[in-house]
Design a protein around this motif. Structure first.
Motif, PDB file in Angstrom:
ATOM      1  N   ALA A   1       0.832  -1.199   0.000  1.00 27.12           N
ATOM      2  CA  ALA A   1       0.000   0.000   0.000  1.00 27.12           C
ATOM      3  C   ALA A   1       0.866   1.249   0.000  1.00 27.12           C
ATOM      4  O   ALA A   1       1.981   1.253   0.523  1.00 27.12           O
ATOM      5  CB  ALA A   1      -0.914   0.006   1.226  1.00 27.12           C
ATOM      6  N   VAL A   2       0.308   2.304  -0.589  1.00 33.13           N
ATOM      7  CA  VAL A   2       0.935   3.623  -0.501  1.00 33.13           C
ATOM      8  C   VAL A   2       0.177   4.422   0.550  1.00 33.13           C
ATOM      9  O   VAL A   2      -1.054   4.384   0.612  1.00 33.13           O
ATOM     10  CB  VAL A   2       0.934   4.336  -1.872  1.00 33.13           C
TER      11      VAL A   2
ATOM     12  N   LEU B   1      -6.499   2.525   5.306  1.00 31.64           N
ATOM     13  CA  LEU B   1      -6.235   3.220   4.052  1.00 31.64           C
ATOM     14  C   LEU B   1      -7.443   3.178   3.135  1.00 31.64           C
ATOM     15  O   LEU B   1      -8.262   2.247   3.202  1.00 31.64           O
ATOM     16  CB  LEU B   1      -5.058   2.554   3.332  1.00 31.64           C
TER      17      LEU B   1
ATOM     18  N   ASP C   1      -8.428   1.971  -2.613  1.00 30.70           N
ATOM     19  CA  ASP C   1      -7.701   2.106  -3.872  1.00 30.70           C
ATOM     20  C   ASP C   1      -6.224   2.418  -3.683  1.00 30.70           C
ATOM     21  O   ASP C   1      -5.490   2.543  -4.664  1.00 30.70           O
ATOM     22  CB  ASP C   1      -8.357   3.180  -4.746  1.00 30.70           C
ATOM     23  N   SER C   2      -5.771   2.549  -2.437  1.00 32.05           N
ATOM     24  CA  SER C   2      -4.344   2.697  -2.148  1.00 32.05           C
ATOM     25  C   SER C   2      -3.685   1.360  -1.841  1.00 32.05           C
ATOM     26  O   SER C   2      -2.493   1.316  -1.528  1.00 32.05           O
ATOM     27  CB  SER C   2      -4.140   3.643  -0.958  1.00 32.05           C
TER      28      SER C   2
ATOM     29  N   ALA D   1      -1.933   8.380  -5.406  1.00 30.94           N
ATOM     30  CA  ALA D   1      -2.053   7.577  -4.188  1.00 30.94           C
ATOM     31  C   ALA D   1      -3.271   6.663  -4.203  1.00 30.94           C
ATOM     32  O   ALA D   1      -3.338   5.716  -3.416  1.00 30.94           O
ATOM     33  CB  ALA D   1      -2.109   8.486  -2.953  1.00 30.94           C
ATOM     34  N   ARG D   2      -4.227   6.927  -5.088  1.00 34.04           N
ATOM     35  CA  ARG D   2      -5.401   6.068  -5.199  1.00 34.04           C
ATOM     36  C   ARG D   2      -5.522   5.463  -6.597  1.00 34.04           C
ATOM     37  O   ARG D   2      -6.622   5.072  -7.015  1.00 34.04           O
ATOM     38  CB  ARG D   2      -6.671   6.830  -4.824  1.00 34.04           C
TER      39      ARG D   2
ATOM     40  N   ARG E   1      -5.163   2.574  -8.059  1.00 32.34           N
ATOM     41  CA  ARG E   1      -4.984   1.144  -7.796  1.00 32.34           C
ATOM     42  C   ARG E   1      -4.578   0.374  -9.051  1.00 32.34           C
ATOM     43  O   ARG E   1      -3.798  -0.570  -8.972  1.00 32.34           O
ATOM     44  CB  ARG E   1      -6.263   0.551  -7.189  1.00 32.34           C
TER      45      ARG E   1
END
Length: 316
Positions: free
Chosen positions: A90-91, A107, A110-111, A265-266, A268
């Protein structure tokens, strides 16, 4: 729940173990039990106060960390692409006590993406932030196969991913390296490897007389590197530089793309694409060393001393 953060800004010694309330996943969210968190230069800004203006609205502790790998242990309503018990990466966009240096982190779904098959938690944790930033830089540049890109800081995490992803995109790569890193950078896929530092732009012009189509400036050379780019070319920068002060670049019509991980960041689908490329050995997951989370101060000392190749990783 344990996190590693700072209550007062300072040097590496300011990092300490802090107990905070355990978070839970809400709708559209995923909670990850963190097994590994990569240590990046941006983490030091959270620790030393360089990001104080952004953090001021949140109470301490301030927890660094933008990369995590671990196991899903809670899934919120509406999340279908991961499940409890699954290994993921994950970011993380740090904010207040929300950061990857934590036993558990919640989170946006989508991260979070599946971890590369066969990768350790430490290896998986090195991919999200730098891999997505490199992907974002190349997407903003939108070069065509056969175009030429120069990469500074090519032995680093961001630069190394740019080299590998650019080659996968069919680009010609001219990169910099110290004497000790020449074989590393060549192994990542750079067609031409030139000495790093002063004079890089002039050396690029020796091998590409008309100038490269684009530059990804991972070494933060700024206007010292832009002469390598042809008139009308493009520059992708990190840490926000938009060409301000580079009158020659503006005169020559260079277009600047400051890249910020928050913009991806989202994304995915991009993170999952990186997962597949890691499984296919298109990108290399480089771990410099693993340390227990409690040794975060030592990890920051080593990072700031320079010379680290790959990522230092904290184990939880």
């Amino acid at each position: 729940m344990r996190v590693i953060g700072v209550n007062r800004y300072g040097g590496p010694e300011a990092l300490e173990v802090v107990e905070v309330e355990e978070p839970h996943a809400g709708p559209g969210e995923v909670r990850v039990a963190v097994r590994a968190a990569a240590v990046s230069p941006t983490d030091t800004f959270v620790r030393n106060g360089d990001r104080a203006e952004q953090q001021r609205v949140d109470p301490p502790p301030y927890v660094p960390g933008m990369d995590a790998a671990g196991v899903v242990d809670e899934v919120g309503e509406g999340v279908e692409h991961v499940e409890v018990g699954q290994d993921v990466m994950a970011v993380v966009v740090p904010k207040g006590s929300h950061g990857a240096y934590a036993e558990k982190v919640v989170l946006p779904a989508d991260s979070v993406a599946a971890a590369p098959a066969g990768a350790s938690y430490a290896e998986a944790s090195t991919l999200p932030m730098n891999g997505l930033t490199a992907r974002l830089a190349l997407d903003r540049l939108a070069l065509e196969p056969g175009d030429t890109i120069a990469v500074t800081g090519a032995a680093g995490a961001f630069g190394g991913y740019v080299v590998q992803l650019a080659r996968a995109d069919g680009l010609r790569v001219v990169a910099d390296a110290s004497d000790a890193d020449v074989e590393l950078v060549r192994g990542l896929g750079a067609e031409t490897v030139l000495p790093r530092g002063d004079g890089f732009a002039a050396r690029v012009r020796e091998v590409v007389p008309d100038g490269v189509d684009a530059l990804a400036d991972g070494a933060l050379l700024g206007e010292a590197a832009t002469p390598a780019v042809r008139d009308g070319g493009q520059v992708a920068t990190i840490r926000g530089w938009d060409g301000t002060g580079d009158a020659d670049a503006r005169t020559r019509g260079l277009r600047f793309h400051p890249v910020w991980i928050v913009d991806y960041a989202r994304e995915r689908s991009a993170l999952d694409r990186l997962r597949r490329q890691a499984e296919d050995r298109v990108v290399t997951l480089r771990v410099a060393d693993e340390l227990p989370a409690e040794q975060a101060p030592e990890a920051h000392r080593r990072l700031e001393a320079g010379g680290v190749r790959g990522r230092l990783v904290l184990r939880f």
